[in-house]
Design a protein around this motif. Structure first.
Motif, PDB file in Angstrom:
ATOM      1  N   UNK A 133       0.857  -1.180   0.000  1.00 44.35           N
ATOM      2  CA  UNK A 133       0.000   0.000   0.000  1.00 44.35           C
ATOM      3  C   UNK A 133       0.896   1.233   0.000  1.00 44.35           C
ATOM      4  N   UNK A 134       0.614   2.214  -0.872  1.00 39.98           N
ATOM      5  CA  UNK A 134       1.463   3.416  -0.913  1.00 39.98           C
ATOM      6  C   UNK A 134       1.393   4.181   0.405  1.00 39.98           C
ATOM      7  N   UNK A 135       2.561   4.624   0.887  1.00 41.21           N
ATOM      8  CA  UNK A 135       2.724   5.441   2.086  1.00 41.21           C
ATOM      9  C   UNK A 135       2.289   4.742   3.368  1.00 41.21           C
ATOM     10  N   UNK A 136       2.123   3.443   3.332  1.00 39.19           N
ATOM     11  CA  UNK A 136       1.822   2.695   4.546  1.00 39.19           C
ATOM     12  C   UNK A 136       3.129   2.134   5.111  1.00 39.19           C
ATOM     13  N   UNK A 137       3.349   2.341   6.398  1.00 41.91           N
ATOM     14  CA  UNK A 137       4.562   1.853   7.047  1.00 41.91           C
ATOM     15  C   UNK A 137       4.207   0.667   7.956  1.00 41.91           C
ATOM     16  N   UNK A 138       4.972  -0.389   7.791  1.00 41.53           N
ATOM     17  CA  UNK A 138       4.771  -1.588   8.605  1.00 41.53           C
ATOM     18  C   UNK A 138       5.673  -1.503   9.826  1.00 41.53           C
TER      19      UNK A 138
END
Length: 364
Positions: A133-138
């Motif tokens: 997902x764009x701009x999602x940080x895990x």
């Protein structure tokens, strides 16, 4: 020679700031592991004047640099960017998002958060999260075997609305510029060392007391003084040579012009004034009117009625023997004939006093 003196003055006025003395390099530089610690920072076991107040660091096991914030605890210093006046710090367990939820309080510190942005944190089962997902940080340090914690900018909540239906909202937190693995970046609010660092210098205290700072080193102290004097002298000589070359070429062109005109140029006699029309002052003169102005062949002594008339105000070259000069009858100002002739073709006014003389014709 007055013109040469002016050039010397301009050259040395430009270069003289480079000759100013400056003190040597930084004060109290020390390493903790691979990190250089210098002003405004200092290690806690160094003298107080090695760093600015509230910039104390600790070197743990000679490898880890620790910054302690009064209301937020200890952080590992990942990097100090002296040029851009910022510091990257991380959680000792390398889980900076956990520190966000505990509350980051920078009160009473010389630091401020940069690029503050609101993030939404979600706890999702592993099967509920798309792989990319764009701009999602895990956030691996907060995740477990059966669930994952993710974070994304709050301004993109509408794009990820479906996630909020399948994941549990942990909270929305205002955080500075950060990286899940590298930590967060803080900006130094004081002291103002930015321009000193940009110039390649080093900040330090101005004296043994007080908090005033100064810049030591940089470009000016990076060049030996002897080299600076050499550069200054060389630039001055170069400009003088260029000036002499220009004057030489001007005289050579003048001589060629005089030789070409020798068959019809003679020493002019007294000028007789004739009436002018009102429109003549607004334009140049014709050829016969210009040739009516007196010509003087300069002798070996180069003596003129006024001692100050030793330089042509148009080309800025000194008069030399055997050069032909032309005189404006009314104001008695002298110029190289070739210079003033071209001037008068465009403007009837004297280049020096700006008066517009009456057109002259040779006496009958």
């Amino acid at each position: 020679m007055a013109l040469f003196q002016i050039f010397f003055f301009v050259v040395f006025s430009f270069i003289s700031p480079l000759v100013q003395s400056s003190t040597s390099t930084e004060i109290c530089p020390v390493f903790c592991g691979d990190k250089l610690i210098r002003f405004p920072f200092r290690l806690s076991n160094q003298p107080d004047r090695c760093g600015y107040p509230r910039f104390n660091l600790t070197c743990k096991n000679q490898t880890k640099t620790i910054l302690t914030l009064p209301f937020s605890g200890e952080f590992i210093v990942e990097n100090i960017d002296y040029l851009y006046q910022s510091i990257w710090i991380n959680d000792p367990d390398y889980c900076i998002p956990r520190r966000f939820f505990k509350g980051l309080n920078l009160s009473g510190t010389p630091f401020e958060a940069q690029d503050l942005e609101s993030y939404v944190f979600l706890n999702c089962s592993n099967g509920a999260i798309p792989k990319q997902l764009p701009q999602v940080r895990y956030i691996s340090c907060l995740s477990g075997e059966t669930f994952s914690v993710i974070a994304f900018p709050a301004n993109r909540l509408d794009e990820y609305r479906s996630l909020s239906w399948t994941c549990m909202n942990i909270g929305k937190v205002l955080v500075p510029a950060w990286d899940p693995n590298y930590g967060m970046r803080l900006r130094l609010k004081e002291p103002d060392c930015l321009y000193c660092e940009i110039g390649g210098g080093n900040c330090m205290f101005k004296s043994d007391t007080g908090l005033d700072i100064r810049c030591s080193g940089g470009f000016r102290s990076g060049i030996p003084r002897s080299a600076i004097f050499g550069i200054s002298f060389g630039v001055g000589i170069f400009l003088i040579c260029v000036l002499r070359l220009v004057c030489h070429l001007r005289r050579k062109a003048n001589n060629i012009y005089n030789d070409y005109q020798h068959h019809n140029l003679e020493i002019s006699g007294p000028a007789v004034v004739r009436p002018r029309s009102a429109t003549d002052d607004a334009k140049g003169l014709d050829g016969p009117s210009i040739e009516a102005y007196p010509i003087t062949l300069l002798g070996e002594s180069r003596r003129l009625p006024r001692p100050s008339d030793n330089t042509c105000s148009i080309c800025l070259c000194e008069y030399q023997a055997n050069e032909k000069l032309r005189t404006i009858p009314d104001c008695k100002h002298y110029f190289h004939a070739i210079c003033i002739d071209e001037w008068l073709k465009l403007n009837a006014a004297c280049p020096i006093c700006r008066n517009t003389p009456q057109t002259s014709t040779p006496a009958a």
